[in-house]
Each structure stands twice: as C-alpha cells, then as structure tokens.
Design an enzyme around this catalytic site. Structure first.
Site, PDB file in Angstrom:
ATOM      1  N   TRP A   1      -4.901   4.559   5.571  1.00 14.35           N
ATOM      2  CA  TRP A   1      -5.969   5.535   5.774  1.00 14.35           C
ATOM      3  C   TRP A   1      -6.486   5.484   7.200  1.00 14.35           C
ATOM      4  CZ3 TRP A   1      -5.132   8.921   2.373  1.00 14.35           C
ATOM      5  CH2 TRP A   1      -4.720   8.559   1.104  1.00 14.35           C
TER       6      TRP A   1
ATOM      7  N   ASP B   1     -14.897   4.901   7.304  1.00 12.18           N
ATOM      8  CA  ASP B   1     -14.409   5.533   6.093  1.00 12.18           C
ATOM      9  C   ASP B   1     -14.705   4.544   4.965  1.00 12.18           C
ATOM     10  OD1 ASP B   1     -12.978   6.443   3.935  1.00 12.18           O
ATOM     11  OD2 ASP B   1     -11.036   6.524   4.948  1.00 12.18           O
TER      12      ASP B   1
ATOM     13  N   LYS C   1     -13.972   7.745  -6.094  1.00 10.42           N
ATOM     14  CA  LYS C   1     -13.687   6.373  -6.524  1.00 10.42           C
ATOM     15  C   LYS C   1     -14.951   5.718  -7.091  1.00 10.42           C
ATOM     16  CE  LYS C   1     -10.335   6.566  -2.945  1.00 10.42           C
ATOM     17  NZ  LYS C   1      -9.111   6.659  -3.738  1.00 10.42           N
TER      18      LYS C   1
HETATM   19  C1  LIG Z   1      -9.987   4.672   2.085  1.00  8.99           C
HETATM   20  C2  LIG Z   1      -9.524   6.070   1.825  1.00  8.99           C
HETATM   21  N1  LIG Z   1      -9.701   7.009   2.764  1.00  8.99           N
HETATM   22  C3  LIG Z   1      -9.308   8.273   2.576  1.00  8.99           C
HETATM   23  C4  LIG Z   1      -8.680   8.671   1.420  1.00  8.99           C
HETATM   24  C5  LIG Z   1      -8.266  10.092   1.258  1.00  8.99           C
HETATM   25  O1  LIG Z   1      -9.241  10.716   0.497  1.00  8.99           O
HETATM   26  P1  LIG Z   1      -9.163  12.248   0.070  1.00  8.99           P
HETATM   27  O2  LIG Z   1      -8.091  12.345  -0.945  1.00  8.99           O
HETATM   28  O3  LIG Z   1     -10.544  12.507  -0.466  1.00  8.99           O
HETATM   29  O4  LIG Z   1      -8.875  13.059   1.282  1.00  8.99           O
HETATM   30  C6  LIG Z   1      -8.470   7.731   0.410  1.00  8.99           C
HETATM   31  C7  LIG Z   1      -7.798   8.132  -0.849  1.00  8.99           C
HETATM   32  O5  LIG Z   1      -7.421   7.351  -1.676  1.00  8.99           O
HETATM   33  C8  LIG Z   1      -8.888   6.407   0.622  1.00  8.99           C
HETATM   34  O6  LIG Z   1      -8.692   5.464  -0.314  1.00  8.99           O
END
Ligand SMILES: Cc1ncc(COP(=O)(O)O)c(C=O)c1O
Length: 362
Positions: A104, A173, A197
């Site tokens: 991520w 994030d 989550k």
């Molecule tokens: C730490 C983290 N950041 C970003 C994301 C991406 O999120 P989204 O699907 O809401 O774009 C995730 C998805 O699992 C994640 O775990």
C-alpha cells in the site's frame, strides 16, 4: 444474534459489531420516525445532517482531535488518497518523503511519481521482504510531508510508535488500524482510512486534515479532487455515500458507548493479538511471518511449516464456520484479520480450530 453468523476473519470488507447490524436492521424501514429508510433519506435533510455531524463529533472525541483539524468523509477509497495527497500538498519543484513498508505504501509512492512529484524514500523494509517496520530514517529537511502506512494489512506489520519527523508533517494511511488504539494526532498533517476494515462498510474514506494543509491546496486541480471542496461543504459538495456514513456513525457510537473508548479497545485488541501470537509461537506447525517487534495487532500473518497444507487448512476452517484465512493473493500463506469487531471468543474459536487441525495433520 443470528445463529447463522460465522467467525469472520476477512481483511476488509470485514466483520462489523452485531449490535450495529441489528440497529441498522431495526431501523431499516423507518429511520428515526422519518418513515423512510436511511438508504432513502436526502443528504440535504436534517436527518442526514444529524448522522454526519454525530459521526464527526464522535471521531473528534475518540481521537481527541483539536479544532485545527477538519474531519471529512470522501469517496474513492484509500486508493484515491494515494493521488489526492501529493496532488493537493506538494507544489511543483517540492518533494515529499515516503516510508516504504509494502504494497500500500508502494502504491502511494507510485501515484505521487505518476503526478511527476519528487519522492524520497526515507526508509524501506524491502530488504527483508517487508517483515518489519524500519527504525532508521533519513528525512529530507524541506520535504512537504512524511508518508507512512500505519498498519500493513498484507504483510501483517504495524508501527508500534510513530517516527519523530522533526516538525515535518506526518501523513498516514491508517486504513487497517484506525480507531484500534489511541494516539497523538498533533504531529499529523493528514490521516486517511478506508472505512471497510475497522469502522464501517466499503464506500467511504475518513480523512482528518489539519488546516495548514488546506492552505496548500491549489485551485488548479479538479474540484472533486480538492480537499478544500469537501472541507468547506461538510463533505457534501456532491451526494456523499450516505448509508456508509450512517454505518460508520453507528460503529463509532459502539466504540464510544459499548466499548468505552480507544484505550479500552486497544486493551481488547492487544489481548486478542497476544493470544493468537502466543499460540503461533508455541507451535512448530505454524510459522508467523512478521518480526516480533513489528507484529500487527490487526492482521496476523502466518505460514504452515508444510505449505502444501495451507489450502486444506483454509478449506477446513471454512467447513468449521471460520472464514477469511487465506493470505493476500500477492503473497499467499494465511492471515487472520482481527479488527475491532472481532471478539475474544472468535479468536479462541480460531485457536481451538488451529490446534485441532495441527493434531490431525501435524
Ligand atoms: C493499508 C491499506 N491502504 C489502502 C488500501 C486500499 O483501500 P481501498 O480499497 O479503500 O482503496 C487497503 C486495502 O486493503 C489497505 O489495507
């Protein structure tokens, strides 16, 4: 509680508190005497004003957020934040620091680079397949911010504490650990978290942004991609994801009123994680993958010593009403996501199942 409910260890969308789902169910046809469902009310109505304002107030109280910050509810998931952050906060010829702790954060880095921004990698744990959180950083003095991923959902690592960036605003994030523990918001210029989550369903992303970050936003970027657009309209420049915001509001109410706040939530989360890691450490059959000092309280990643047993393990779990143990498709292995709404009883049931599987196959 519905007898058909199983133990859900999915990484997101993930388990929500039963009491929240029941409250939604009870009010589904007639929300607060409106004669309409919460899926049917106008976002320009007093009913929705109450929902979003309560969600904001609860976010502020739970995280002890000062008036210097705005709380926003945006769409596009956490992934849209990967580009909105650099687009809004780094001008031409400026740069930002990123800590690379896996998928991520790597994606966040890539989006900044696509926009032509200069990215410095202040630290990375790529050398050990991202099994740890870096401790040594080289921050750039004039970096516009330092971006981190507070919990790495795929590799199962989590920052035990946040780095001292010597005054450079931190950006995080926090998609997979927001509201799982208390922390000091004041070093952060911006925090974002996809809700699906720990705080709600998919479709809404919580953004907490400090006012000096809003001053950076240029008016040369499209309206829908500017933080200022949503900060000046209480997140209602266009139609917000009303039902998702409503669910988040109820989860935050549960956190405040049923759990009793984030310190209590952290204590429960720590107990759950400790129990599971202690079991994994005691077994030669299972092998936890994250380094002990970087282990996540939210996503417990492990392999089976005999990897050929992983598929049967996941299948046997499903047959025992235990869902979601397959590791992320990019890394394989196994993962139990034990977010806020996962009960201690669910973790105990998981451990009992794992012991049983080991006794039969080990
Ligand atoms: C730490 C983290 N950041 C970003 C994301 C991406 O999120 P989204 O699907 O809401 O774009 C995730 C998805 O699992 C994640 O775990």
């Amino acid at each position: 509680m519905n007898a058909n409910r199983i133990h859900n260890f999915n990484p997101g969308p993930a388990v929500l508190p039963d009491s929240v789902l029941e409250e939604i169910q009870n009010n589904f046809l007639d929300f607060n005497g409106s004669g309409m469902s919460a899926t049917e009310i106008s976002h320009r109505s007093p009913w929705f004003d109450d929902i979003i304002n309560d969600a904001i107030a609860r976010t502020r109280r739970l995280l002890n957020i000062s008036d210097r910050y705005k709380v926003l509810f945006l769409q596009g998931g956490a992934s849209l934040q990967f580009c909105m952050v650099p687009m809004n906060l780094i001008a031409d010829h400026q740069s930002a620091d990123y800590v690379d702790t896996d998928t991520w954060s790597t994606k966040a880095i890539k989006e900044a680079q696509i926009l032509g921004k200069t990215v410095n990698i202040a630290a990375s744990s790529a050398d050990k397949n991202y099994a740890y959180i870096p401790r040594d950083f080289s921050f750039t003095r004039d970096a516009r911010y330092v971006h981190i991923t507070s919990n790495n959902t795929i590799k199962g690592t989590q920052w035990p504490e946040f780095p001292d960036t010597e005054g450079i605003p931190l950006i995080a994030d926090m998609s997979s650990d927001i509201m799982s523990r208390p922390f000091d918001v004041s070093p952060f210029g911006l925090i974002y978290a996809g809700a699906q989550k720990n705080i709600g369903p998919a479709g809404v992303c919580l953004v907490i942004i400090r006012e000096d970050m809003l001053d950076r936003v240029p008016d040369t970027i499209p309206t829908m991609l500017r933080y200022t657009t949503f900060a000046s309209s209480n997140s209602m420049y266009n139609t917000p994801p009303c039902f998702a915001v409503y669910t988040v509001q109820l989860v935050l109410k549960w956190l405040e009123e049923t759990i009793g706040g984030l310190k209590k939530m952290e204590d429960i989360n720590r107990q759950k994680a400790d129990r599971l890691y202690r079991f994994l450490d005691s077994s030669d059959f299972y092998r936890p993958t994250a380094q002990p000092d970087s282990r996540s309280m939210m996503n417990v990643t492990f392999r089976l010593a005999d990897e050929s047993l992983e598929k049967p393990f996941v299948q046997a779990a499903q047959a025992s009403q235990i869902e979601g143990l397959k590791g992320h498709r990019s890394v394989g292995g196994c993962r139990a996501s034990i977010y806020n709404a996962t009960s201690l009883a669910a973790v105990d049931a998981l451990i009992a199942f794992m012991k049983h599987f080991e006794n039969h196959k080990g």
